[in-house]
Motif scaffolding. Structure first.
Motif, mmCIF file in Angstrom:
data_model
loop_
_atom_site.group_PDB
_atom_site.id
_atom_site.type_symbol
_atom_site.label_atom_id
_atom_site.label_comp_id
_atom_site.label_asym_id
_atom_site.label_seq_id
_atom_site.Cartn_x
_atom_site.Cartn_y
_atom_site.Cartn_z
ATOM 1 N N GLY A 1 -18.388 9.958 -19.414
ATOM 2 C CA GLY A 1 -18.319 10.009 -17.985
ATOM 3 C C GLY A 1 -16.985 9.495 -17.491
ATOM 4 O O GLY A 1 -16.096 9.160 -18.263
ATOM 5 N N THR A 2 -16.867 9.429 -16.212
ATOM 6 C CA THR A 2 -15.634 8.946 -15.592
ATOM 7 C C THR A 2 -15.896 7.651 -14.847
ATOM 8 O O THR A 2 -17.019 7.356 -14.462
ATOM 9 N N ALA A 3 -14.839 6.909 -14.657
ATOM 10 C CA ALA A 3 -14.904 5.660 -13.896
ATOM 11 C C ALA A 3 -13.789 5.680 -12.864
ATOM 12 O O ALA A 3 -12.743 6.289 -13.074
ATOM 13 N N THR A 4 -14.030 5.007 -11.754
ATOM 14 C CA THR A 4 -13.049 4.905 -10.680
ATOM 15 C C THR A 4 -12.773 3.439 -10.415
ATOM 16 O O THR A 4 -13.699 2.636 -10.341
ATOM 17 N N LEU A 5 -11.508 3.095 -10.265
ATOM 18 C CA LEU A 5 -11.100 1.734 -9.938
ATOM 19 C C LEU A 5 -10.389 1.771 -8.597
ATOM 20 O O LEU A 5 -9.438 2.530 -8.400
ATOM 21 N N ARG A 6 -10.871 0.966 -7.643
ATOM 22 C CA ARG A 6 -10.216 0.829 -6.345
ATOM 23 C C ARG A 6 -9.794 -0.623 -6.197
ATOM 24 O O ARG A 6 -10.592 -1.536 -6.419
ATOM 25 N N LEU A 7 -8.558 -0.831 -5.812
ATOM 26 C CA LEU A 7 -8.021 -2.172 -5.599
ATOM 27 C C LEU A 7 -7.635 -2.313 -4.137
ATOM 28 O O LEU A 7 -7.007 -1.419 -3.567
ATOM 29 N N LYS A 8 -8.016 -3.421 -3.541
ATOM 30 C CA LYS A 8 -7.666 -3.676 -2.142
ATOM 31 C C LYS A 8 -7.120 -5.090 -2.031
ATOM 32 O O LYS A 8 -7.672 -6.026 -2.599
ATOM 33 N N MET A 9 -6.058 -5.218 -1.282
ATOM 34 C CA MET A 9 -5.444 -6.511 -1.022
ATOM 35 C C MET A 9 -5.621 -6.837 0.438
ATOM 36 O O MET A 9 -5.347 -6.003 1.302
ATOM 37 N N TYR A 10 -6.109 -8.010 0.724
ATOM 38 C CA TYR A 10 -6.242 -8.511 2.086
ATOM 39 C C TYR A 10 -5.402 -9.776 2.182
ATOM 40 O O TYR A 10 -4.907 -10.286 1.189
ATOM 41 N N SER A 11 -5.264 -10.303 3.372
ATOM 42 C CA SER A 11 -4.444 -11.508 3.530
ATOM 43 C C SER A 11 -5.057 -12.708 2.820
ATOM 44 O O SER A 11 -4.339 -13.623 2.420
ATOM 45 N N ASP A 12 -6.378 -12.704 2.628
ATOM 46 C CA ASP A 12 -7.039 -13.865 2.033
ATOM 47 C C ASP A 12 -7.760 -13.594 0.717
ATOM 48 O O ASP A 12 -8.309 -14.493 0.109
ATOM 49 N N PHE A 14 -8.373 -10.572 -2.861
ATOM 50 C CA PHE A 14 -8.120 -9.386 -3.659
ATOM 51 C C PHE A 14 -9.491 -8.839 -4.055
ATOM 52 O O PHE A 14 -10.355 -9.604 -4.482
ATOM 53 N N VAL A 15 -9.715 -7.538 -3.900
ATOM 54 C CA VAL A 15 -11.007 -6.941 -4.223
ATOM 55 C C VAL A 15 -10.788 -5.777 -5.186
ATOM 56 O O VAL A 15 -9.944 -4.907 -4.938
ATOM 57 N N ALA A 16 -11.529 -5.788 -6.285
ATOM 58 C CA ALA A 16 -11.516 -4.679 -7.240
ATOM 59 C C ALA A 16 -12.932 -4.116 -7.306
ATOM 60 O O ALA A 16 -13.898 -4.868 -7.450
ATOM 61 N N VAL A 17 -13.050 -2.794 -7.170
ATOM 62 C CA VAL A 17 -14.349 -2.128 -7.237
ATOM 63 C C VAL A 17 -14.266 -1.085 -8.346
ATOM 64 O O VAL A 17 -13.398 -0.209 -8.318
ATOM 65 N N VAL A 18 -15.155 -1.205 -9.324
ATOM 66 C CA VAL A 18 -15.222 -0.258 -10.438
ATOM 67 C C VAL A 18 -16.535 0.496 -10.309
ATOM 68 O O VAL A 18 -17.596 -0.119 -10.211
ATOM 69 N N GLU A 19 -16.447 1.821 -10.294
ATOM 70 C CA GLU A 19 -17.642 2.659 -10.167
ATOM 71 C C GLU A 19 -17.675 3.658 -11.322
ATOM 72 O O GLU A 19 -16.639 4.185 -11.715
ATOM 73 N N ASP A 20 -18.875 3.887 -11.854
ATOM 74 C CA ASP A 20 -19.039 4.950 -12.833
ATOM 75 C C ASP A 20 -20.301 5.736 -12.513
ATOM 76 O O ASP A 20 -21.070 5.358 -11.643
ATOM 77 N N SER A 21 -20.481 6.829 -13.211
ATOM 78 C CA SER A 21 -21.637 7.681 -12.958
ATOM 79 C C SER A 21 -22.654 7.595 -14.089
ATOM 80 O O SER A 21 -23.501 8.461 -14.218
ATOM 81 N N GLY A 22 -22.568 6.548 -14.889
ATOM 82 C CA GLY A 22 -23.502 6.372 -16.005
ATOM 83 C C GLY A 22 -24.892 6.020 -15.524
ATOM 84 O O GLY A 22 -25.195 6.028 -14.335
ATOM 85 N N SER A 23 -25.739 5.659 -16.469
ATOM 86 C CA SER A 23 -27.132 5.365 -16.147
ATOM 87 C C SER A 23 -27.315 3.997 -15.497
ATOM 88 O O SER A 23 -28.396 3.686 -15.013
ATOM 89 N N GLY A 61 -25.549 5.380 -11.188
ATOM 90 C CA GLY A 61 -24.306 4.854 -11.724
ATOM 91 C C GLY A 61 -24.278 3.354 -11.525
ATOM 92 O O GLY A 61 -25.282 2.739 -11.189
ATOM 93 N N CYS A 62 -23.134 2.773 -11.746
ATOM 94 C CA CYS A 62 -23.006 1.323 -11.580
ATOM 95 C C CYS A 62 -21.731 1.031 -10.798
ATOM 96 O O CYS A 62 -20.699 1.658 -11.038
ATOM 97 N N THR A 63 -21.817 0.113 -9.870
ATOM 98 C CA THR A 63 -20.657 -0.349 -9.115
ATOM 99 C C THR A 63 -20.527 -1.847 -9.319
ATOM 100 O O THR A 63 -21.486 -2.582 -9.112
ATOM 101 N N VAL A 64 -19.353 -2.270 -9.743
ATOM 102 C CA VAL A 64 -19.068 -3.694 -9.916
ATOM 103 C C VAL A 64 -17.990 -4.056 -8.898
ATOM 104 O O VAL A 64 -16.941 -3.410 -8.850
ATOM 105 N N THR A 65 -18.261 -5.058 -8.092
ATOM 106 C CA THR A 65 -17.297 -5.528 -7.102
ATOM 107 C C THR A 65 -16.870 -6.935 -7.488
ATOM 108 O O THR A 65 -17.704 -7.819 -7.663
ATOM 109 N N LEU A 66 -15.560 -7.120 -7.634
ATOM 110 C CA LEU A 66 -14.983 -8.413 -8.014
ATOM 111 C C LEU A 66 -14.092 -8.885 -6.865
ATOM 112 O O LEU A 66 -13.252 -8.128 -6.375
ATOM 113 N N VAL A 67 -14.275 -10.133 -6.441
ATOM 114 C CA VAL A 67 -13.490 -10.688 -5.342
ATOM 115 C C VAL A 67 -12.837 -11.986 -5.807
ATOM 116 O O VAL A 67 -13.499 -12.855 -6.383
ATOM 117 N N LYS A 68 -11.546 -12.107 -5.549
ATOM 118 C CA LYS A 68 -10.808 -13.341 -5.830
ATOM 119 C C LYS A 68 -10.118 -13.758 -4.545
ATOM 120 O O LYS A 68 -9.321 -13.005 -3.972
#
Length: 76
Positions: A1-12, A14-23, A61-68
């Motif tokens: 399958g495929t996975a998507t990584l989205r990175l977002k930077m805010y003033s306070d 950092f957010v990374a969101v990883v999404e896949d279409s697996g089970s 699928g699965c979505t993992v959201t990481l915030v620092k």
């Protein structure tokens, strides 16, 4: 399958969101670091150790959201 990584930077933060279409899977939220002799099982404990927030959402699928959160730096 495929996975998507989205990175977002805010003033306070950092957010990374990883999404896949697996089970998807049910995250063992209290996953402990395995013994040094183990060859796997460090991913979720490392995410929780290094990040301020870790969220898992599954369903089609699965979505993992990481915030620092960013700490202000002081100039010397």
């Amino acid at each position: 399958g495929t996975a998507t990584l989205r990175l977002k930077m805010y003033s306070d933060r950092f957010v990374a969101v990883v999404e896949d279409s697996g089970s998807g899977f049910v995250c063992p939220f209290e996953a402990a670091m395995p013994p040094a002799s183990s060859r796997r099982g460090r991913g979720i404990p490392m995410m929780k150790l290094l990040m301020d927030e870790v969220r898992f959402d599954s369903g089609g699928g699965c979505t993992v959201t990481l915030v620092k959160y960013l700490r202000p730096t002081t100039a010397h």
